[in-house]
Every structure is written in C-alpha cells, then in structure tokens.
Scaffold this motif. Structure first.
Motif, PDB file in Angstrom:
ATOM      1  N   PHE A   9     -92.853 112.829  48.458  1.00  0.00           N
ATOM      2  CA  PHE A   9     -94.091 112.172  48.877  1.00  0.00           C
ATOM      3  C   PHE A   9     -94.547 111.154  47.833  1.00  0.00           C
ATOM      4  CE2 PHE A   9     -98.448 112.454  47.273  1.00  0.00           C
ATOM      5  CZ  PHE A   9     -99.076 111.576  48.144  1.00  0.00           C
ATOM      6  N   PHE A  10     -94.565 111.574  46.567  1.00  0.00           N
ATOM      7  CA  PHE A  10     -95.083 110.706  45.513  1.00  0.00           C
ATOM      8  C   PHE A  10     -94.207 109.461  45.349  1.00  0.00           C
ATOM      9  CE2 PHE A  10     -95.901 109.453  41.090  1.00  0.00           C
ATOM     10  CZ  PHE A  10     -97.288 109.421  41.105  1.00  0.00           C
ATOM     11  N   SER A  11     -92.892 109.625  45.428  1.00  0.00           N
ATOM     12  CA  SER A  11     -91.991 108.474  45.316  1.00  0.00           C
ATOM     13  C   SER A  11     -92.194 107.500  46.464  1.00  0.00           C
ATOM     14  CB  SER A  11     -90.533 108.956  45.294  1.00  0.00           C
ATOM     15  OG  SER A  11     -90.279 109.723  44.146  1.00  0.00           O
ATOM     16  N   GLY A  12     -92.338 108.029  47.679  1.00  0.00           N
ATOM     17  CA  GLY A  12     -92.587 107.157  48.823  1.00  0.00           C
ATOM     18  C   GLY A  12     -93.902 106.424  48.694  1.00  0.00           C
ATOM     19  N   ALA A  13     -94.940 107.124  48.224  1.00  0.00           N
ATOM     20  CA  ALA A  13     -96.250 106.500  48.056  1.00  0.00           C
ATOM     21  C   ALA A  13     -96.198 105.390  47.007  1.00  0.00           C
ATOM     22  CB  ALA A  13     -97.283 107.555  47.664  1.00  0.00           C
ATOM     23  N   MET A  14     -95.511 105.651  45.895  1.00  0.00           N
ATOM     24  CA  MET A  14     -95.410 104.624  44.847  1.00  0.00           C
ATOM     25  C   MET A  14     -94.588 103.428  45.321  1.00  0.00           C
ATOM     26  SD  MET A  14     -97.270 105.565  42.372  1.00  0.00           S
ATOM     27  CE  MET A  14     -98.346 106.192  43.673  1.00  0.00           C
ATOM     28  N   PHE A  53     -94.335 102.353  48.414  1.00  0.00           N
ATOM     29  CA  PHE A  53     -95.185 101.594  49.336  1.00  0.00           C
ATOM     30  C   PHE A  53     -96.232 100.788  48.573  1.00  0.00           C
ATOM     31  CE2 PHE A  53     -98.905 101.033  51.996  1.00  0.00           C
ATOM     32  CZ  PHE A  53     -98.369 100.567  53.180  1.00  0.00           C
ATOM     33  N   ASN A  54     -96.887 101.412  47.602  1.00  0.00           N
ATOM     34  CA  ASN A  54     -97.946 100.731  46.862  1.00  0.00           C
ATOM     35  C   ASN A  54     -97.412  99.634  45.957  1.00  0.00           C
ATOM     36  OD1 ASN A  54    -100.916 101.982  47.024  1.00  0.00           O
ATOM     37  ND2 ASN A  54     -99.439 103.608  47.435  1.00  0.00           N
ATOM     38  N   LEU A  55     -96.150  99.741  45.575  1.00  0.00           N
ATOM     39  CA  LEU A  55     -95.554  98.710  44.732  1.00  0.00           C
ATOM     40  C   LEU A  55     -95.497  97.363  45.434  1.00  0.00           C
ATOM     41  CD1 LEU A  55     -94.327  98.657  41.856  1.00  0.00           C
ATOM     42  CD2 LEU A  55     -92.078  98.922  42.923  1.00  0.00           C
ATOM     43  N   SER A  56     -95.452  97.385  46.759  1.00  0.00           N
ATOM     44  CA  SER A  56     -95.382  96.131  47.518  1.00  0.00           C
ATOM     45  C   SER A  56     -96.609  95.267  47.285  1.00  0.00           C
ATOM     46  CB  SER A  56     -95.256  96.436  49.014  1.00  0.00           C
ATOM     47  OG  SER A  56     -96.429  97.066  49.516  1.00  0.00           O
ATOM     48  N   PHE A  57     -97.692  95.876  46.838  1.00  0.00           N
ATOM     49  CA  PHE A  57     -98.933  95.151  46.561  1.00  0.00           C
ATOM     50  C   PHE A  57     -98.723  94.057  45.520  1.00  0.00           C
ATOM     51  CE2 PHE A  57    -103.327  95.459  44.498  1.00  0.00           C
ATOM     52  CZ  PHE A  57    -103.916  94.643  45.456  1.00  0.00           C
ATOM     53  N   VAL A  58     -97.862  94.333  44.534  1.00  0.00           N
ATOM     54  CA  VAL A  58     -97.640  93.370  43.439  1.00  0.00           C
ATOM     55  C   VAL A  58     -96.216  92.847  43.380  1.00  0.00           C
ATOM     56  CG1 VAL A  58     -99.506  94.295  42.024  1.00  0.00           C
ATOM     57  CG2 VAL A  58     -97.235  95.283  41.819  1.00  0.00           C
ATOM     58  N   ASP A  68     -90.073  96.188  54.857  1.00  0.00           N
ATOM     59  CA  ASP A  68     -89.038  97.093  54.344  1.00  0.00           C
ATOM     60  C   ASP A  68     -89.634  98.089  53.342  1.00  0.00           C
ATOM     61  OD1 ASP A  68     -86.761  95.910  55.762  1.00  0.00           O
ATOM     62  OD2 ASP A  68     -87.184  94.171  54.520  1.00  0.00           O
ATOM     63  N   PHE A  69     -90.607  97.649  52.547  1.00  0.00           N
ATOM     64  CA  PHE A  69     -91.359  98.601  51.726  1.00  0.00           C
ATOM     65  C   PHE A  69     -92.035  99.645  52.621  1.00  0.00           C
ATOM     66  CE2 PHE A  69     -91.373  95.487  48.137  1.00  0.00           C
ATOM     67  CZ  PHE A  69     -91.043  96.366  47.116  1.00  0.00           C
ATOM     68  N   TYR A  70     -92.606  99.177  53.716  1.00  0.00           N
ATOM     69  CA  TYR A  70     -93.271 100.062  54.678  1.00  0.00           C
ATOM     70  C   TYR A  70     -92.289 101.115  55.195  1.00  0.00           C
ATOM     71  CZ  TYR A  70     -95.424 101.259  59.233  1.00  0.00           C
ATOM     72  OH  TYR A  70     -95.932 101.909  60.332  1.00  0.00           O
ATOM     73  N   ILE A  71     -91.108 100.668  55.623  1.00  0.00           N
ATOM     74  CA  ILE A  71     -90.137 101.573  56.225  1.00  0.00           C
ATOM     75  C   ILE A  71     -89.695 102.637  55.225  1.00  0.00           C
ATOM     76  CG2 ILE A  71     -87.776 101.736  57.103  1.00  0.00           C
ATOM     77  CD1 ILE A  71     -88.276  98.988  58.443  1.00  0.00           C
ATOM     78  N   TRP A  72     -89.288 102.207  54.035  1.00  0.00           N
ATOM     79  CA  TRP A  72     -88.707 103.164  53.098  1.00  0.00           C
ATOM     80  C   TRP A  72     -89.756 103.988  52.378  1.00  0.00           C
ATOM     81  CZ3 TRP A  72     -84.173 104.955  53.636  1.00  0.00           C
ATOM     82  CH2 TRP A  72     -83.217 104.185  54.313  1.00  0.00           C
ATOM     83  N   GLY A  73     -90.941 103.433  52.151  1.00  0.00           N
ATOM     84  CA  GLY A  73     -92.009 104.245  51.574  1.00  0.00           C
ATOM     85  C   GLY A  73     -92.373 105.402  52.486  1.00  0.00           C
ATOM     86  N   ILE A  74     -92.513 105.107  53.788  1.00  0.00           N
ATOM     87  CA  ILE A  74     -92.877 106.157  54.746  1.00  0.00           C
ATOM     88  C   ILE A  74     -91.694 107.098  54.997  1.00  0.00           C
ATOM     89  CG2 ILE A  74     -93.582 106.602  57.127  1.00  0.00           C
ATOM     90  CD1 ILE A  74     -95.181 104.026  57.042  1.00  0.00           C
ATOM     91  N   GLN A  75     -90.464 106.552  55.038  1.00  0.00           N
ATOM     92  CA  GLN A  75     -89.307 107.405  55.286  1.00  0.00           C
ATOM     93  C   GLN A  75     -89.154 108.465  54.201  1.00  0.00           C
ATOM     94  OE1 GLN A  75     -88.031 107.663  58.083  1.00  0.00           O
ATOM     95  NE2 GLN A  75     -86.343 106.285  58.472  1.00  0.00           N
ATOM     96  N   TRP A 112     -84.114 108.630  44.985  1.00  0.00           N
ATOM     97  CA  TRP A 112     -84.570 108.158  46.289  1.00  0.00           C
ATOM     98  C   TRP A 112     -85.371 106.859  46.152  1.00  0.00           C
ATOM     99  CZ3 TRP A 112     -83.270 108.925  51.092  1.00  0.00           C
ATOM    100  CH2 TRP A 112     -82.689 110.136  51.493  1.00  0.00           C
ATOM    101  N   PHE A 113     -86.224 106.809  45.138  1.00  0.00           N
ATOM    102  CA  PHE A 113     -87.019 105.602  44.895  1.00  0.00           C
ATOM    103  C   PHE A 113     -86.105 104.407  44.641  1.00  0.00           C
ATOM    104  CE2 PHE A 113     -89.130 102.579  42.141  1.00  0.00           C
ATOM    105  CZ  PHE A 113     -90.394 102.464  42.688  1.00  0.00           C
ATOM    106  N   PHE A 114     -85.096 104.578  43.784  1.00  0.00           N
ATOM    107  CA  PHE A 114     -84.170 103.471  43.491  1.00  0.00           C
ATOM    108  C   PHE A 114     -83.411 103.048  44.745  1.00  0.00           C
ATOM    109  CE2 PHE A 114     -83.959 105.352  38.991  1.00  0.00           C
ATOM    110  CZ  PHE A 114     -85.016 104.560  38.577  1.00  0.00           C
TER     111      PHE A 114
END
Length: 653
Positions: free
Chosen positions: A149-154, A156-161, A188-195, A597-599
C-alpha cells in the motif's frame, strides 16, 4: 550533451507552476529534517528493528493510520485549492490543466490512500484484540500488505513533482485516459500506484477473513463476536470479490496504453463502456467496503456509551452481510443516462432501493440502543450521534438518485457530489474519527484532550454542512461536476462562496485534531486507560497499550459482550500458570519486496525496461528467499511475559 540533460529534466520534472515549486521545497525540507533527526539521535537501527521490519499487527495498524493522516492532509489541500478556485466566478487561481489534475488526485487519494488505510489501521489494531488472538493469521502477509500500500501511494504521489499528475478523473474513463488523448505519464502513475496498492488491499482482505474465521479465542462463536469484527468480515468478503475486478480493469487499460491493445477504443474495435462497467463493478462495492466498518464502530460506541447491549444484534449481522452481497448488484445506477434501456435501469433502480433497507435497519438499531440507556456524551459518542442525521440525509439523497428518470436531472451535477461526500465524509471518515477517539487509549496508552476533541467535532460538522448542503442546491441549479470556472450570470456565486467557507472550517478542524494529538502527547494522561469508557469487548480487558503478545493467557468467552458480563459479576482473573508464547519474528523482506515493486512500477511508467525487469526479478527473489525461511517464529519465555505484564498494568491503571 548538456542540451540533452536539460531536455530530459524538463520532461522528467514538473515545472512552470509556483505551487509545484513550493511543494518541491517543502518535500525536500521535510526529508532533510527527518534524516537529520534520525541521524542526530542515532535512531536508524531502532526505526529498522521496531517499525520497518515489524510484523506486530498493532504497529502495522499505527503505520497505516499515520500514512492515512498524511494522505488526508494532501487530499485536503487539494480540496481547498479546488474550493478556492470556485469561490468566485471567473477566478484564475488555478490553470485549467492543474485543476483537472487536482480533482483527479483528490478523489484517488481520499478513497484509496486515505480512507482505505485508515480503515485497515483500525482493522489491524482492534480485530485481533477483540477476538482474543495474539496476532493476525498471516503476520508476514500483513506487513507485506502495508508496504505494498505504502509503495503504491508514494508512486502515485510522486507524479505530483515527477512526470505530471493524472488528469482524467479519479476513475480514469477512456477515452480521456487512453494514449491518444492523454500521452503523458500521469495515467501510468495512476495505473501502477493503484495496482501495487490494490494487491496489498486484496491481501489484507484475505488475511482478516482467515483471522476472524480461524483465530477467535475459545468460546467465541460467530454469534458472540463483537459487531466491529462482524463489520470487518463483511467488508473483507467484498474486498476479496471486488479488488480483482479493479486489478484486471487497470491491467486492460495498461495494455491499451502500453501495447496499443484498443480494448476500450471505440474506433479500434473496443468499447469504452466496457471499462465503465468494470470500474463501477469495483467502485460501488468499494463504497460499502468503506462504510461497513464504520457501521461496526458506531455499533460498538452506541452500546458502550448507552450502557446497554446492542439492540437487534442478529438483524445487524444479517443486514451487513446482505449489504456486502447486494452491493455488487447496483453498479449500473452510476450511468442511468447512458442508454442501457428501461429494463436494465429498472433492475438497478430496484436493487439500489433494496440496499437502502438493511442500511436503514442499522440506524434504527442505534437509536433503540440509546433509547432509555444511560447515555454519556464523551467525544466518541458525539461523533456517533452526529453521524445519524448526516447519514440519513446521505441515504435519502441516495434513494433519490436511485430513481432512474429523476437521475437525468441529478446525473453529473453537484447534487451527486454533495450526496457522495455526505456518505463518504459524514458516513465513513467521521465514523473512523469516532473509532480513533474511542480506541486511541488502547493504541497509545494515553487519552486525547476532551475539550479539543469537542472543538474538532463541531468544526468538522458545521464546516461539513456549510460546504455540502449548498452543493445540493447548486446541482439542481445546473452546476455540473468538473466545472473549473463559471460566469457571474449563472447565479452560483453565493452558494459556492458558502461552500468554500465550509471547506476552510473543515481544514481548521483538521488542524485542531493535530493540535489535540500534540497536546495530549505532551501531557500523556495515562490514568485509567485500560478501560476508560467502561466498555464491553475483550480489547479493554488488557493493559493499554497492549503488550506485543496481546494476551498473557487466552481468554475464555461465554457471552456476547463477555468483558462487560464479567465486570457485572465482579469477575477477577483466575490464577493460571503462564506458558511460553508463540510469536512471529520480524522480517525485512516485506519492505524490500515493496521497494522492488516500486522500482518496477516506476520503470513501466517511463518505459524503462532496464529498471522494470530487475524490479520484477527482485520481487521474485524476495519470494524465493522467504520460502527458505524455516524459522519464522519464536517463543516468548515466561519470565519476559511476567515482566511485561507487571510493567504494563502499572502503566495503565
């Protein structure tokens, strides 16, 4: 060479917006502060041993809650920015593109990265304690669930910058989300952050179903189980059936974007309505996945602060289980206007009306529980009472939306926005706030300040009504969703201004809550925290905070509200001979696997197979390494149990 570096940097980093630059600076300063403090106080080893590698369900729950508070701040700032843009006609506070990104990220963050982890945090902290268990069924899987969960959230939020935020709406309908109309990296950030996060959520659902069915203490039959644990069971059953739909749907969207699959492309032989059906097959059960645990919280609080047994226990159980099933039969009411036909609309209108019946049953059960009870009005009970008018309004407007012909007026309007927030904020978030205030002494061993808690309650509720009641009227006046600006002649100014003032009050309420936590942390009022509310369920029978093994000896349950019944009979703990306690060992594999997973997700966003493939190899390697771990547990010696029990009871009396 320098020109290529500059070209890459301009594409890789989000530039040109002062708000983004401000966020860059604040993120950098926060990271520097965290690293500096941990280094100065030499806490890196402590952080790794005690938190990052823990499999203790209570600490995992606390990490879920902390992550949720951070996401509430991020999603709340997005909401305030949107309300600032809409406060007056023809404002240019936010560019249209940035506004699209904000309302997209606001919805995703609040539902998937704020409400879900707050719910999972309460699952983790409370359910094993209510069941008389020493941990969840699969502690390693529980840790992995959090870190995914935390990796997906980070991510997704990384797309902000980096790369740019998604901007196709929080459910990413095609064609807005396909490569033709949305060629950037945000989707794509949306897809993989949520996945990645969704895989963790599915694991949590499986874990808690097994925990509830297999880990109950001796004597606790299903019909003696606390209502919160029943609500968790019904929610997790829905998770197990709903989240695979989300996983498959986003995988198909990724195939469209990455491989040119045209599954949802109309002129390529696909059908975007297939995506809309699939996403709402997950999306509507998701609403009930969130609200069912809140129902359980209200049931616990109503009984505790009324000093009465919950009215209609069996009807509550059946109502929640019915909701978890019928919630999968209502998804098409989200697009009554899409031309599905009278028969289809009639079926989903009826199923939507039917689900209101078991939902309404619980409101009457809470009222009858309070009727002629010795009701006291501490902060948790204020939230419980405040939820009733909020949720009744949300339910009534939901029934209005279930009428297919009338939905042609309500559809896609601010009436729908008001209804959705009435249910999710006033039903879900307020419910989880009630749970946090109620169980806070059990989590941390000290009480929150009652005066500040009441102030936060009134600010949240007054702000909520000011913010969202005008939006019902705005919807009937013709204001549609996703409007970024409007003219003076629309007649929407006054209502929007009041709505923005309400949003500011809710922001102030959040600040008061943070202040409450800081103030209470400094004071550390530990007096009477074992059972401060004179509660009814097993979690209050042990010291606060609970020892890492929860129960020195497993309790024997004979009644529905067993702890309450024991107290009424003047029960005292019998002298029993302690035995070594079997507990799981900590593991660093979950956090390491989630990093891989994040990478992988980051590499697939930018089409960097040199990063994505090693990431997946790393995930597989972690699985193999864990499969050779033949000693994942240990025994706590009796001497340590005696020492911990003596210290814990001195601290919580």
């Amino acid at each position: 060479m320098w020109d290529k570096v500059k070209e890459f940097a301009s594409e890789f980093f989000v530039t040109g917006d002062p708000l983004i630059y401000g966020a860059d600076v604040s993120i950098a300063l926060t990271l520097i502060a965290i690293v500096s403090v941990l280094t100065y106080y030499k806490k890196w080893g402590w952080l790794w041993r005690e938190w990052l590698t823990t499999v203790d369900h209570k600490r995992i729950g606390i990490m879920y809650i902390l992550a949720s508070v951070l996401m509430l701040f991020r999603g709340g700032v997005d909401a305030l920015l949107m309300r600032a843009q809409l406060a007056m006609p023809e404002l240019q506070f936010l560019p249209a593109e940035h506004y699209n990104q904000i309302f997209t990220t606001h919805g995703v963050i609040m539902i998937l990265f704020m409400a879900m982890p707050l719910m999972f945090g309460l699952f983790n902290v409370i359910v094993p304690l209510q069941l008389g268990a020493r941990d969840v069924a699969f502690p390693f899987l529980n840790s992995l669930s959090f870190w995914l969960f935390f990796s997906g959230a980070m991510l997704f939020n990384l797309s902000f910058v980096i790369g740019g935020s998604p901007d196709a709406g929080w459910l990413a309908y095609p064609p807005y989300s396909d490569k033709t109309f949305n060629p950037g990296y945000g989707q794509d950030f949306y897809i993989w952050g949520i996945q990645i996060s969704g895989i963790g959520s599915l694991m949590t659902g499986i874990n808690f179903i097994v925990t509830i069915l297999k880990m109950r203490t001796p004597g606790m039959t299903l019909m003696k189980m606390p209502m919160f644990s029943w609500s968790v069971l019904s929610s997790c059953i829905a998770i197990v059936f709903a989240f695979p739909i989300l996983t498959v749907t986003l995988a198909l969207l990724f195939i469209d974007r990455y491989l040119g699959g045209h599954i949802f492309t109309l002129d390529g032989g696909g059908n975007p309505m297939m995506y809309i059906n699939l996403i709402w097959m997950w999306g509507h059960p998701e609403v009930y996945i969130l609200v069912l645990p809140a129902f359980g919280i209200f049931s616990e609080i109503a009984a505790t602060f009324s000093k009465k047994k919950l009215f209609g226990y069996k009807s509550m159980v059946f109502a929640m289980m019915i909701i978890s099933v019928v919630s999968f039969l209502t998804w098409a009411h989200h697009f009554f206007t899409m031309g599905s036909g009278a028969d289809v609309n009639a079926f989903f209108a009826l199923s939507t009306m039917v689900i209101a019946i078991p939902t309404g049953v619980k409101v009457f059960n809470w009222l009858f529980t309070m009727f002629r009870g010795k009701v006291t009005f501490e902060t948790p009970m204020l939230w419980m009472i405040g939820i009733i008018p909020n949720f009744v309004i949300g339910g009534m407007t939901g029934v209005l939306l279930s009428v297919a012909p009338a939905d042609f007026q309500y559809h896609n309007s601010y009436f729908l926005i008001a209804h959705f927030h009435q249910v999710i904020i006033a039903g879900v978030v307020f419910g989880f706030f009630a749970g946090l205030y109620y169980w806070w002494p059990k989590l941390f061993g000290f009480k929150l300040n009652e005066r500040l808690g009441r102030l936060a309650f009134w600010l949240w509720n007054i702000g909520f009504y000011l913010c969202f009641m005008p939006q019902y009227a705005l919807g009937l006046m013709g204001m549609t969703r996703r409007v970024y600006t409007y003219d003076w002649d629309k007649g929407w100014f006054e209502m929007n201004l009041v709505s923005t003032i309400g949003a500011v009050l809710m922001g102030a309420a959040f600040i008061v809550q943070v202040w409450d936590i800081a103030h209470s942390l400094k004071k550390m009022d530990r007096e009477g925290t074992q059972d401060p509310w004179n509660a009814r369920t097993l979690e209050w029978s042990i010291p606060s905070p609970a020892p890492f093994y929860n129960f020195a000896t497993l309790p024997q349950v004979t009644h529905q509200d067993d702890w309450w019944e024991k107290k009424q009979r003047g029960w005292s703990a019998p002298a029993v001979e302690l035995e070594p306690i079997h507990m799981p060992k900590n593991s660093g594999i979950p956090i390491i696997m989630s990093m891989f997973w994040f990478f992988s997700g980051f590499g697939l966003v930018f089409d960097w197979l040199w990063l994505a493939v090693p990431g997946f190899v790393g995930v597989l390697a972690c699985m193999i390494v864990h499969s050779f771990n033949y000693k994942p547990d240990y025994y706590v010696p009796v001497e340590e149990v005696q020492r911990v029990e003596a210290a814990a009871r001195r601290g919580s009396k």
